[in-house]
Design a protein around this motif. Structure first.
Motif, PDB file in Angstrom:
ATOM      1  N   HIS B 628       0.815  -1.221   0.000  1.00 55.22           N
ATOM      2  CA  HIS B 628       0.000   0.000   0.000  1.00 55.22           C
ATOM      3  C   HIS B 628       0.836   1.253   0.000  1.00 55.22           C
ATOM      4  O   HIS B 628       0.524   2.228  -0.688  1.00 55.22           O
ATOM      5  N   LYS B 631       1.991   2.260  -3.299  1.00 56.72           N
ATOM      6  CA  LYS B 631       1.027   2.823  -4.238  1.00 56.72           C
ATOM      7  C   LYS B 631       0.984   4.344  -4.209  1.00 56.72           C
ATOM      8  O   LYS B 631       0.670   4.977  -5.223  1.00 56.72           O
ATOM      9  N   ALA B 632       1.277   4.945  -3.067  1.00 54.97           N
ATOM     10  CA  ALA B 632       1.183   6.398  -2.965  1.00 54.97           C
ATOM     11  C   ALA B 632       2.076   7.094  -3.995  1.00 54.97           C
ATOM     12  O   ALA B 632       1.590   7.951  -4.756  1.00 54.97           O
ATOM     13  N   LEU B 634       3.136   5.982  -6.735  1.00 54.99           N
ATOM     14  CA  LEU B 634       2.639   5.681  -8.069  1.00 54.99           C
ATOM     15  C   LEU B 634       1.523   6.637  -8.456  1.00 54.99           C
ATOM     16  O   LEU B 634       1.439   7.115  -9.580  1.00 54.99           O
ATOM     17  N   ARG B 635       0.676   6.876  -7.473  1.00 55.09           N
ATOM     18  CA  ARG B 635      -0.431   7.797  -7.716  1.00 55.09           C
ATOM     19  C   ARG B 635       0.124   9.156  -8.127  1.00 55.09           C
ATOM     20  O   ARG B 635      -0.359   9.800  -9.052  1.00 55.09           O
ATOM     21  N   LEU B 638       1.587   8.982 -11.727  1.00 60.75           N
ATOM     22  CA  LEU B 638       0.513   8.942 -12.718  1.00 60.75           C
ATOM     23  C   LEU B 638      -0.208  10.288 -12.813  1.00 60.75           C
ATOM     24  O   LEU B 638      -0.455  10.817 -13.890  1.00 60.75           O
ATOM     25  N   GLU B 671       1.474  -0.739 -10.838  1.00 53.21           N
ATOM     26  CA  GLU B 671       0.270  -0.855 -10.019  1.00 53.21           C
ATOM     27  C   GLU B 671      -0.318  -2.264 -10.134  1.00 53.21           C
ATOM     28  O   GLU B 671      -0.695  -2.875  -9.138  1.00 53.21           O
ATOM     29  N   ASP B 675      -0.896  -4.922  -7.256  1.00 50.89           N
ATOM     30  CA  ASP B 675      -2.209  -5.536  -7.026  1.00 50.89           C
ATOM     31  C   ASP B 675      -2.111  -7.046  -7.031  1.00 50.89           C
ATOM     32  O   ASP B 675      -2.707  -7.714  -6.180  1.00 50.89           O
TER      33      ASP B 675
END
Lengths: 145, 841
Positions: B628, B631-632, B634-635, B638, B671, B675
């Motif tokens: 998790h 992911k930050a 990556l956000r 993107l 991502e 996942d």
């Protein structure tokens, strides 16, 4: 639709990147809404209760709060607990906006009375969709209580 | 969730533990495959300007995987070690069991051979037995290149076997056997191929070599190491006593047969081997010639230093006032009987018994009516005094004269041979009975690993061999010099230990400690306690009339003592009991040691399992949170690359836009990867409910979401029976396999077939394609995480690992069949009712 006036929205988040992204999502969706940003739980309560840096009475009570969970000083759950235990403030809709997909975080959020729980999507378009849906829903359901 | 908890409860028995630990490891194994930063960067083209972000991400991910791998490896090593110990212990236990259940030498050796084969190579294996009397070596079991061979006995020579018998030590020759032995002056007897590696250990029982156990390899050197030496030594130690017993038993059997034959001859002469009958005849003869209202025959048992037993007098035949009374035994002291034994001469006392006793310097307490006349003669066989025969009269003085003395002496010399034979026969008979009783004991002992039960069995069986009032087992911890009492019986009742006189104590000067220090059995009578006290030995606890204790010895070390005490003056432990108790102690000692080791092992497995479970949980927790946090950023990547195009797209040259586009694509790939990793970790962590699933329906859903397109045909050979499974996850399995078949297909028209075969309790599914095929060397590898055969960047390398994990979670299995250029078929088997299987287990 209430959108002509716009509602004050408080974003409580400590991640500068996420703040930028969220701000843009709001602007894109409904630029009339005024987005206020604070960086931790303490500051969020100061804002809502007009304390410390936010003594100025002209600062509005937010019509919607987007709340992150993991933050320095005071975390999101504590902010939520205090708001929902205060009869004066419990009507303010609070949406948890977080990276955590943990089951126990969701359960704790709903137990404390959160109105909605969103896991931040990685893709900006999806992020914007999620934020706008929530924003629309809660700004249409301003419960007086 | 509660079901998960139940499943997580540690199983109780050894085999289940192993299975349990193995399963837990299998669960995390796929998550923790190695991925190097290099490999990673090959798969992901890092866009310019985003190197730092990506490097940081990848380093983080890689560190995480390193951590997981480290934890996994560590656990795997621990499990392997445990598994090895389990095998060893079960081998020792099997041998112990066999030792207990047979006295047949051939059967015994067979077991030793078979069990040794479980822990080391035994292509060439032999057991040599040494007979010190004839100085020969025989080979009752000889295995050559896996085949049984008859090898004749030989005179003790200068071979390797003899070297071990002389040195009393194990000998391991890892390499160059021929030269090593030559240097030592050993005249190696080579049969067939020359050994490249040789290991032999002596079987030692009561400090005497019984024989040698040997393994050798003719193939290559270094087959055996110190570990094997240690293991084989344990096997030999365990076997030695039993082999000695079995040989003794065979010899005894032979002697009994011989004596039986002698008996036939003896019967013709009016003789019998029954001691009592024999003595009755002698008594009848004496009675006809002289007054013999009081008559006895006593047998003399000299001291046995080795057994720790003092000399004794056994009154085997007693007539008092014309009535026969039961036999009794006393220590050799200084009475009239002892006087005759010492002087080897008849003794006639015609009057004044007391003053005569004093004159002779004897110390006798005369109980009851003192005799007025007394006559005793020695029983002598082969110039040794074996006992005394005596008559006395309480009626009158001068009841016996010289004539009587001569008659009794000649009666004694006639009878003594027969008495001796009868005595020998009685002892043999006793030995046989004891052996069979001991046999039963060890059978009972070997059938349990539960130490409490074991103590109970030992106590019950000792009660069959001797009178027991108080009984206890003491364990000695040599390292800390402490004595503990895990088992105690007082007046037939089990009493709590660990406190009072049964408290754990530093080894002091009690009788128990005396047995431990001397490593010899000891017997103490109430009257000799004062003498012991002079030697600094105290009697701890209640003072008994008679005390007997024997050491339990394993590998030349005293691990404990079993002891019995009697308060009843009628009970008097003698040498016979001493020997019996020692025999039981010998039988029980390895079992006690094993049970102790097993208890320790059990505790350790429980600890390890708990540790493993904990690290497993924290591991999954870690994967989850870490993914998790990954992911930050990556956000951000993107989001900002999108903003860049939206806001400044017009200012960017085409090449710049292309870079940004690649950046987003890679971030999206990352991502997906995260996942997939999350899903993989979830499969291990969270169990979905099992439901009856219509596989045809499920396949329809799955295939429709994959949108195969015009040049792809997916054919389902239904109808497929319903099965119980985690519906969504089995959907993922099909989805992964079918989408792989589409994605990697290189033909103009991709043909994919999904079908099944009903196998009763199981269903075998297959997903076949006409794609490029997979080389055989990748058949295993493809199921491992991050193992990708294509570098087109569309896959994450997690899909098949996830598929495998889901199928294993359903207690199924998956494999691949493929021919390069023709196509690939994935096959997997699922039980129709996995839940039911679980319950049965």
């Amino acid at each position: 639709m209430n959108s002509t006036k716009g509602i004050p929205i408080l974003l409580v988040d400590d991640d500068e990147d996420d703040i930028l992204i969220t701000r843009r999502a709001f602007e894109r969706y409904e630029p009339k809404n005024i987005l206020y940003v604070v960086r931790d739980g303490d500051e969020a309560l100061d804002f809502i209760y007009h304390r410390a840096d936010y003594e100025d009475k002209s600062i509005p009570t937010p019509g919607l709060v987007f709340l992150d969970i993991n933050m320095p000083r005071m975390n999101g759950f504590e902010v939520l607990r205090r708001l929902k235990n205060d009869p004066e403030k419990r009507h303010i809709p609070v949406v948890i906006l977080t990276t955590s997909r943990r089951e126990q975080d969701k359960i704790e959020g709903y137990n404390l009375g959160v109105n909605s729980y969103i896991v931040k999507p990685v893709d900006f378009t999806k992020f914007m969709e999620a934020v706008s849906t929530i924003n629309l829903y809660w700004s249409l359901n301003q419960l007086p209580e | 969730m509660s079901k998960d908890k139940e499943k997580a409860a540690a199983p109780e028995s050894g085999d289940d533990y192993r299975e349990y630990v193995r399963k837990r490891l299998a669960l995390i194994a796929p998550v923790i495959q190695k991925v190097s930063l290099g490999e990673f960067s090959e798969k992901i083209d890092i866009p310019q300007g985003a190197e730092d972000e990506f490097t940081e991400l990848l380093v983080g991910l890689n560190l995480m995987i390193d951590d997981l791998r480290f934890m996994f490896d560590e656990n795997r090593e621990k499990t392997a070690e445990l598994e090895r110990r389990f095998t060893e212990l079960s081998v020792f236990n099997e041998i112990g069991r066999a030792l207990g259940s047979t006295l047949k030498l051939a059967e015994l050796l067979e077991v030793i051979y078979n069990q040794t084969g479980r822990i080391m190579e035994t292509e060439n294996f032999y057991i040599a037995l040494y007979d010190d009397r004839s100085n020969t070596i025989e080979f009752p079991l000889f295995i050559e290149e896996g085949k049984r061979t008859d090898v004749p006995p030989r005179k003790f020579g200068k071979g390797l076997t003899e070297y071990i018998i002389s040195n009393l030590k194990p000998f391991l020759i890892r390499d160059d056997v021929v030269n090593v032995t030559r240097r030592l002056g050993i005249d190696m007897v080579v049969r067939g191929a020359e050994p490249k590696c040789w290991l032999g250990v002596p079987m030692i029982s009561h400090e005497e070599v019984v024989g040698v156990v040997t393994v050798q390899s003719t193939r290559e050197p270094n087959v055996y190491d110190e570990d094997h030496k240690r293991l084989l030594e344990t096997v030999a130690n365990q076997a030695a006593g039993a082999v000695a017993n079995a040989r003794a038993y065979e010899k005894l059997e032979r002697r009994v047969r011989e004596l039986g034959a002698f008996n036939e001859v003896g019967r013709a002469l009016g003789s019998t081997l029954k001691l009592e009958e024999q003595l009755k005849i002698v008594y009848e003869q004496a009675r006809q010639v002289m007054p013999a209202d009081h008559f006895y025959v006593a047998l003399y048992h000299p001291a046995d230093e080795e057994a720790g037993a003092g000399a004794e007098i056994e009154f085997v035949f007693n007539i008092q006032d014309g009535l026969q009374s039961p036999p009794r035994t006393r220590s050799f002291s200084s009475g009239l009987t002892e006087y005759i034994i010492r002087t080897r001469k008849p003794l006639l006392i015609q009057r004044d018994l007391r003053s005569r006793i004093k004159e002779l310097g004897l110390d006798v307490v005369v109980r009851g009516t003192p005799a007025r006349s007394w006559l005793g003669v020695p029983l002598i066989v082969r110039n040794e005094v074996i006992g005394v025969m005596a008559v006395q009269s309480v009626e009158r003085e001068e009841a016996y004269d010289k004539g009587h003395k001569e008659f009794l002496a000649s009666l004694a010399s006639q009878a003594s041979g027969a008495i001796d034979n009868a005595r020998a026969y009685r002892e043999l008979e006793n030995r046989l009975t004891e052996l069979s009783v001991l046999n039963e004991i060890s059978q009972a002992i070997s059938s349990t690993l539960d130490i409490e039960e074991l103590y109970g069995v030992v106590h019950e069986q000792i009660k069959r061999l001797m009178p027991v009032e108080n009984f206890y087992i003491a364990l000695y911890d040599a390292q800390r010099d402490k004595v503990s009492f895990p088992y105690a019986i007082e007046h037939g009742q089990r009493v709590p230990t660990g406190e009072g006189e049964w408290a754990i104590r530093r080894a002091g000067h009690g009788m128990t400690e005396h047995v431990i220090r001397s490593a010899k059995p000891q017997v103490v009578q109430g009257d000799s306690q004062a003498q012991l006290a002079k030697r600094g030995i105290n009697h701890i606890g209640k003072v008994s009339r008679s005390w007997i204790g024997a050491p339990m010895i394993v590998r030349n070390e005293v691990i404990g003592v079993m002891a019995s005490q009697a308060f009843d003056p009628k009970i008097r432990y003698s040498r016979k009991h001493l020997r019996l108790l020692q025999l039981v102690a010998n039988q029980a000692a390895p079992a006690v040691e094993n049970a102790k080791a097993y208890a320790v092992l059990e505790r350790r497995v429980a600890e390890r399992t708990a540790e493993l479970q904990k690290s497993n949980e924290s591991l999954e927790d870690f994967v989850y949170t870490a993914s998790h946090d990954l992911k930050a950023p990556l956000r951000a990547i993107l989001g900002f690359s999108q903003f860049l195009v939206e806001d400044f797209g017009s200012m960017l040259p085409e090449e710049g836009k292309m870079y940004v586009e690649r950046m987003s694509q890679n971030a999206k790939r990352m991502e997906r990867l995260i996942d997939d990793l999350l899903e993989l970790s979830r499969v291990g962590r969270v169990k979905e409910p099992y439901e009856e699933t219509d596989i045809d329906e499920l396949l329809n859903e799955v295939i429709s979401t994959l949108v195969p397109g015009e040049n792809v045909s997916v054919c389902v050979e239904g109808p497929i029976p319903h099965i119980f499974c985690e519906r969504v996850r089995i959907g993922e399995v099909f989805s992964n396999l079918v989408s792989n078949a589409i994605k990697y297909n290189d033909k103009e028209h991709a043909e994919i077939t999904v079908g099944f075969e009903d196998r009763g309790e199981e269903i075998e599914f297959f997903v076949a394609d006409n794609g490029p095929g997979i080389e055989e060397r990748y058949f295993e590898k493809i199921f491992k995480i991050f193992q990708r055969l294509s570098s087109d960047g569309s896959g994450t390398g997690v899909g098949l690992a996830l598929v495998k994990k889901i199928i294993q979670g359903h207690k199924g299995r998956i494999w691949v069949e493929s021919e390069v250029g023709k196509g690939t078929t994935f096959r997997f088997v699922l039980p129709k009712h996995p839940e039911r299987m679980e319950e049965e287990q």
